[in-house]
Design a protein around this motif. Sequence first.
Motif, PDB file in Angstrom:
ATOM      1  N   PHE A  40       0.877  -1.160   0.000  1.00  0.00           N
ATOM      2  CA  PHE A  40       0.000   0.000   0.000  1.00  0.00           C
ATOM      3  C   PHE A  40       0.919   1.216   0.000  1.00  0.00           C
ATOM      4  N   CYS A 261      -7.857  -7.427  -0.788  1.00  0.00           N
ATOM      5  CA  CYS A 261      -8.228  -7.365   0.639  1.00  0.00           C
ATOM      6  C   CYS A 261      -9.533  -8.103   0.934  1.00  0.00           C
ATOM      7  N   ILE A 286     -14.969  -2.563   4.604  1.00  0.00           N
ATOM      8  CA  ILE A 286     -13.969  -2.094   3.639  1.00  0.00           C
ATOM      9  C   ILE A 286     -13.529  -0.674   3.981  1.00  0.00           C
ATOM     10  N   TRP A 289     -11.033  -1.075   6.804  1.00  0.00           N
ATOM     11  CA  TRP A 289      -9.786  -1.604   6.248  1.00  0.00           C
ATOM     12  C   TRP A 289      -9.020  -0.483   5.543  1.00  0.00           C
ATOM     13  N   SER A 290      -9.741   0.331   4.773  1.00  0.00           N
ATOM     14  CA  SER A 290      -9.112   1.450   4.076  1.00  0.00           C
ATOM     15  C   SER A 290      -8.466   2.418   5.053  1.00  0.00           C
ATOM     16  N   GLN A 291      -9.147   2.657   6.164  1.00  0.00           N
ATOM     17  CA  GLN A 291      -8.586   3.546   7.186  1.00  0.00           C
ATOM     18  C   GLN A 291      -7.321   2.927   7.781  1.00  0.00           C
ATOM     19  N   LEU A 295      -5.511   4.135   2.634  1.00  0.00           N
ATOM     20  CA  LEU A 295      -5.787   4.204   1.201  1.00  0.00           C
ATOM     21  C   LEU A 295      -7.202   3.705   0.962  1.00  0.00           C
ATOM     22  N   ASP A 296      -7.953   4.354   0.087  1.00  0.00           N
ATOM     23  CA  ASP A 296      -9.304   3.927  -0.258  1.00  0.00           C
ATOM     24  C   ASP A 296      -9.210   2.712  -1.182  1.00  0.00           C
ATOM     25  N   ILE A 297      -9.360   1.519  -0.605  1.00  0.00           N
ATOM     26  CA  ILE A 297      -9.154   0.285  -1.350  1.00  0.00           C
ATOM     27  C   ILE A 297     -10.122   0.183  -2.518  1.00  0.00           C
ATOM     28  N   GLU A 298     -11.388   0.451  -2.253  1.00  0.00           N
ATOM     29  CA  GLU A 298     -12.387   0.326  -3.296  1.00  0.00           C
ATOM     30  C   GLU A 298     -12.131   1.319  -4.432  1.00  0.00           C
ATOM     31  N   GLN A 300      -9.220   2.529  -5.326  1.00  0.00           N
ATOM     32  CA  GLN A 300      -8.051   2.081  -6.086  1.00  0.00           C
ATOM     33  C   GLN A 300      -8.429   1.006  -7.102  1.00  0.00           C
TER      34      GLN A 300
END
Length: 303
Positions: A40, A261, A286, A289-291, A295-298, A300
């Motif tokens: 990440f 993830c 999600i 998890w991003s926090q 990073l904003d996983i979704e 990305q």
Amino acid sequence: MTEPLVYLNTGFVPASQAKLNIYDLGIVLGATLTEMTRTFHHRPFRAEDHVARLCRSLKYSGITVPLSPQEMLTLTNELAEANCRLIAPHEDIGIVHFITPGENTLYAGSAGAAGPLTPTICIHSFPLRFSMWRHLFTDGAHVVTPSIRHIPPQCLEPKMKNRSRLHWWLADKQSQAVDPRAITLLLDLDGNVTECAGSNFVIVKGRTIISPTTRNILWGISLQTLKELAPQIGMEFIEKDFQPYDVVTADEAWLTTTPYCMAPCTRINGTLIADGMPGPWFKKMIAAWSQRVGLDIEAQIMT
């Protein structure tokens, strides 16, 4: 540097020069232990946990390597730093470790006739192609349970992450005959849900996340992250056996895995789970998890 580096046995080489001998037992017997870490912001995530699990697998398998866990971690970070220079700032890579018992030139077909072996050690990377998983976040995964069953833990210890995976390849062929985008979900010999080829599988009932038991699956680092995040969003995490009936009647179902993830699962064997759409608990998880990773996983994956 115009191509990625690979660590192979004693040092770093360009990827085009990284070769395995045809007598390597990873090829001859499929005897390979492996791990995969992702970055990440170009930094490996939970690499310590992946390396620690790899070392546990090595100890159980009786393979001794001339690298300490810290040395392995240092090499991992060096490779990530070098190879991330070849990708854009918003991109990330997957980092693969694999170790085999080494080359057996005495008798290539024998599992037990090898002389002294020098293990093959490899660390390499690849760009994460998020477009491959974009549909999971828009439509959800469709899991299919083929006739091929999960190898019983009495035959192969599931706590070792390995590449002895012909049964997965055959199972995927059955699943993809149903749906070309299907993800295989194997059942054990008693009909209990176990895991997917590259991910763990959980269901949600009420505020409870239910995972198959550790005796029957590889306990993923991503699954551990899910367990750690559950209390933060007001959820409970438990382990117990469950069957496809419980998946069909669940409120939600999720996949957890290193590359993306987690992702929602919205169908099993063609039957919708709940309303067939990613659920509200998935959105909360999600986001947590991003926090955690900054990073904003979704975002990305959807970019």
